[in-house]
Write a protein that holds these residues in place. Structure first.
Motif, PDB file in Angstrom:
ATOM      1  N   ALA A 369      35.018  27.357  36.114  1.00  0.00           N
ATOM      2  CA  ALA A 369      35.159  28.009  34.681  1.00  0.00           C
ATOM      3  C   ALA A 369      35.027  29.925  35.350  1.00  0.00           C
ATOM      4  O   ALA A 369      36.065  30.333  34.767  1.00  0.00           O
ATOM      5  N   LEU A 370      34.563  30.173  36.117  1.00  0.00           N
ATOM      6  CA  LEU A 370      34.404  31.634  36.465  1.00  0.00           C
ATOM      7  C   LEU A 370      35.836  31.873  37.170  1.00  0.00           C
ATOM      8  O   LEU A 370      36.282  32.939  36.897  1.00  0.00           O
ATOM      9  N   GLN A 371      36.301  31.006  37.843  1.00  0.00           N
ATOM     10  CA  GLN A 371      37.523  31.259  38.935  1.00  0.00           C
ATOM     11  C   GLN A 371      38.694  31.317  37.843  1.00  0.00           C
ATOM     12  O   GLN A 371      39.647  32.238  37.603  1.00  0.00           O
ATOM     13  N   GLU A 372      38.728  30.595  36.699  1.00  0.00           N
ATOM     14  CA  GLU A 372      39.783  30.623  35.687  1.00  0.00           C
ATOM     15  C   GLU A 372      39.666  31.953  34.858  1.00  0.00           C
ATOM     16  O   GLU A 372      40.589  32.728  34.418  1.00  0.00           O
ATOM     17  N   GLU A 373      38.335  32.306  34.535  1.00  0.00           N
ATOM     18  CA  GLU A 373      38.313  33.536  33.679  1.00  0.00           C
ATOM     19  C   GLU A 373      38.769  34.845  34.459  1.00  0.00           C
ATOM     20  O   GLU A 373      39.595  35.487  33.906  1.00  0.00           O
ATOM     21  N   LEU A 374      38.286  34.729  35.863  1.00  0.00           N
ATOM     22  CA  LEU A 374      38.596  36.233  36.664  1.00  0.00           C
ATOM     23  C   LEU A 374      40.292  36.134  36.804  1.00  0.00           C
ATOM     24  O   LEU A 374      40.798  37.103  36.991  1.00  0.00           O
ATOM     25  N   GLY A 444      42.733  28.658  46.998  1.00  0.00           N
ATOM     26  CA  GLY A 444      41.399  28.714  47.221  1.00  0.00           C
ATOM     27  C   GLY A 444      40.850  29.403  48.442  1.00  0.00           C
ATOM     28  O   GLY A 444      39.705  29.211  49.160  1.00  0.00           O
ATOM     29  N   VAL A 445      41.607  30.299  48.711  1.00  0.00           N
ATOM     30  CA  VAL A 445      41.354  31.191  50.014  1.00  0.00           C
ATOM     31  C   VAL A 445      40.167  32.223  49.844  1.00  0.00           C
ATOM     32  O   VAL A 445      39.377  32.854  50.081  1.00  0.00           O
ATOM     33  N   VAL A 446      40.398  32.870  48.274  1.00  0.00           N
ATOM     34  CA  VAL A 446      39.463  33.704  47.612  1.00  0.00           C
ATOM     35  C   VAL A 446      38.862  33.021  46.347  1.00  0.00           C
ATOM     36  O   VAL A 446      39.364  32.455  45.564  1.00  0.00           O
ATOM     37  N   ARG A 447      37.505  33.195  46.427  1.00  0.00           N
ATOM     38  CA  ARG A 447      36.618  32.604  45.286  1.00  0.00           C
ATOM     39  C   ARG A 447      35.794  33.755  44.834  1.00  0.00           C
ATOM     40  O   ARG A 447      35.265  34.500  45.646  1.00  0.00           O
ATOM     41  N   PHE A 448      35.771  33.570  43.350  1.00  0.00           N
ATOM     42  CA  PHE A 448      34.848  34.618  42.993  1.00  0.00           C
ATOM     43  C   PHE A 448      33.440  34.400  42.564  1.00  0.00           C
ATOM     44  O   PHE A 448      33.034  33.540  42.153  1.00  0.00           O
ATOM     45  N   ALA A 449      32.695  35.301  43.114  1.00  0.00           N
ATOM     46  CA  ALA A 449      31.284  35.126  42.894  1.00  0.00           C
ATOM     47  C   ALA A 449      30.679  35.739  41.515  1.00  0.00           C
ATOM     48  O   ALA A 449      29.461  35.649  41.250  1.00  0.00           O
ATOM     49  N   GLY A 450      31.584  36.737  41.044  1.00  0.00           N
ATOM     50  CA  GLY A 450      30.929  37.189  39.526  1.00  0.00           C
ATOM     51  C   GLY A 450      30.139  38.660  39.805  1.00  0.00           C
ATOM     52  O   GLY A 450      30.109  38.977  40.792  1.00  0.00           O
TER      53      GLY A 450
END
Length: 590
Positions: A369-374, A444-450
């Motif tokens: 959900a965080l990935q989608e929001e970012l 999937g190479v970059v993932r958001f940690a928030g």
């Protein structure tokens, strides 16, 4: 002597050439230029770096030359932008190698503009120490040279400096050594050794600014991946980058249009307000005394453009809004209420707090959900920053430039918070880079940690950890940690022996740990507030940081103004140094 031959030192040399006829005439002069890197580009803009790394500005937005918008005493010497010089498309983002060639040409042009009575000596080495009393010549010790060089005055244009790790970085490095992990402290990404970052494994990255963008490029395209039709085609050699920061989002995209007229600035944060702030007995507090004025100035830029260019999206006549806005107290609820009453759509109002912290208070129950929001946030920012219907955003950009110029005349140390906010809104990455970020996220190479990322260690498991405010209870684990930001060259941490020697000799330090200088001409201040007559300093290692060493044309160029003031102060000082009994100036090393 000019120590530092990058674009800032080149700018000072250009200003010396411009004012020499007026202030120094044809007296003989030796200018010594000290830098281990080639003149013009210096370290940051040198030619020998990856061709994948871009400038952060479009070709038409880069100039090293003054114009009539620069508030300076020296003559305007016009010159081409990068686009005009190279003949390239003004809307493209040149590589740093290409910019290096432009800066070298500017340097060579500045040298050629000097009269025959001036000789420039290049020293491809590092300055280690400056010695000498205020009333006498300065002795500069150079690496690899037994005897010091003597100069009547010294100008430090050192640019970005290396720093020792702080306490947290030392603890993280010790943890990495104990467990065989990889820890990369704050560094210039182009200089960092990224080869040990493992393919396919998670890497925690703290920092989401321009240093991260370089890291992202070097670890993807730099390892053989390709971008094609909006998708990323991996090579299989990429790590998985878990990126987070205080805001949790990348810097705002560069604005992709230039159609908006500039608002009439300054209006609420100009010379009158600066004079009032400087007249106070106690030094003004940025948050309490300055920020409300800045916010009102940026709001003025925004709403002036909105009412004049998009009046159909407002519900009050401009004269009525202007009168009420002018009367409202800076930072007050009146301004907020006025905007709400006059601008129906919240998307058309300026909310600096929401811009600064777009994920404040947001919580998610899953990483996906965080990935989608970012991704939605980045896509929306790209759309808005490339849509002239939102031209008030460009007006705010011009407001930021105006504010920056005024703050430089205020003097004192305004701290790093303002510079971070300015960079986040006004100096973000090119739009194409953010589109690449979206493709890397989908791959999937970059993932958001928030936002509000907290980096920790797990002794039992032998891994670095990261948690963020948006995903309570979730924890990222990795065997590699990268600090994607520039080093912090404060007095306590600077790795520069030259800077350490200045502090040992009594130079003052500002509140954020940087070298204190007189905002009027860049003279180095001592701990009693006295200006050293023979030592000047300009750039990011000083309290008068001055923004970039080059700028957009016709935007006032605060750094150009500083360069001019320093060059003219230096020339006046040298002119007044006459040989006793003759009335003639000696050949003087500057």
């Amino acid at each position: 002597m000019i120590i530092g031959a990058g674009p800032r030192g080149t700018g000072v040399l250009e200003r010396l050439a411009a004012s020499l006829p007026e202030l120094y005439g044809e007296r003989p002069l030796d200018v010594h230029l000290v830098d281990p890197h080639p003149p013009g580009g210096g370290r940051i803009w040198r030619d020998d770096q990856s061709p994948l790394l871009w400038m952060n500005s479009m070709a038409e937005d880069v100039t090293m030359f003054t114009d009539d918008t620069v508030l300076q005493d020296g003559p305007v010497v016009p010159g081409p932008t990068y686009a005009e010089w190279s003949g390239t498309d003004g809307q493209r983002f040149p590589t740093r190698r290409e910019q290096s060639a432009y800066l070298r040409w500017v340097y060579e042009r500045a040298v050629a503009a000097l009269p025959p009575s001036v000789t420039v000596h290049e020293h491809r080495t590092t300055a280690l120490r400056v010695e000498g009393p205020p009333g006498g010549r300065q002795r500069v010790r150079l690496e690899g040279r037994d005897l010091p060089l003597e100069a009547d005055l010294v100008v430090l244009t050192l640019g970005h400096l290396d720093a020792e790790p702080d306490g947290e970085q030392r603890r993280l490095a010790a943890f990495a050594r104990r467990h065989g992990l990889l820890h990369l402290p704050p560094d210039f990404t182009a200089d960092a050794d990224l080869s040990a970052l493992p393919a396919g494994e998670p890497v925690i990255v703290r920092g989401f600014g321009l240093a991260f963008v370089d890291l992202m490029v070097l670890l993807t395209e730099g390892r053989g991946g390709r971008h094609h039709d909006g998708e990323y085609l991996p090579s299989g050699r990429e790590p998985v980058l878990w990126v987070g920061s205080r805001r949790g989002v990348p810097y705002r995209s560069k604005i992709g249009y230039t159609t908006a007229e500039r608002p009439p600035l300054p209006r609420f944060f100009g010379p009158e307000q600066i004079a009032e702030l400087r007249s106070r007995r106690a030094a003004p507090d940025f948050g309490r005394d300055i920020w409300p004025l800045v916010g009102k100035e940026l709001g003025w830029a925004h709403y002036h453009r909105l009412f004049t260019a998009h009046p159909e999206r407002t519900s009050l006549p401009w004269p009525a809004f202007e009168e009420a806005y002018a009367a409202a107290r800076p930072g007050s609820a009146e301004l907020t209420a006025l905007a709400a009453a006059a601008v129906p759509d919240p998307a058309d109002r300026l909310d600096l707090a929401a811009l600064d912290r777009p994920l404040a208070g947001v919580r998610h129950t899953s990483a996906e959900a965080l990935q989608e929001e970012l991704r939605a946030h980045v896509a929306a920012d790209l759309d808005r920053r490339h849509d002239p219907r939102y031209s008030p955003d460009l007006a705010v950009f011009h407001g930021l430039l105006s504010v920056y110029g005024q703050l430089l005349t205020l003097g004192g140390d305004i701290g790093g918070g303002w510079h971070g906010f300015f960079s986040y809104l006004a100096s973000g990455p090119p739009g194409p880079r953010l589109r690449q970020l979206l493709a890397l996220s989908r791959a999937g190479v970059v993932r958001f940690a928030g936002p509000d990322i907290a980096v920790g260690t797990d002794e039992e498991r032998g891994v670095f950890t990261a948690t963020g405010a948006t995903l309570p209870g979730e924890r990222i684990e990795a065997r590699a940690l990268v600090e994607a930001r520039l080093p912090d060259p404060t007095q306590e941490l600077t790795r520069s022996p030259l800077m350490r020697s200045l502090y040992e000799d009594g130079a003052a330090v500002g509140g954020s740990g940087l070298l204190a200088v007189d905002p009027a001409d860049g003279r180095v201040l001592d701990r009693a507030g006295r200006a050293h007559p023979r030592r000047f300093a300009l750039g990011p290692h000083t309290t008068a940081r001055g923004g970039g060493a080059f700028t957009r044309p016709r935007t006032g160029g605060p750094a150009f103004r500083q360069n001019d003031a320093t060059a003219r102060a230096a020339l006046r000082f040298l002119r007044d140094l006459e040989c006793p009994g003759t009335g003639e100036a000696a050949r003087r090393p500057a």
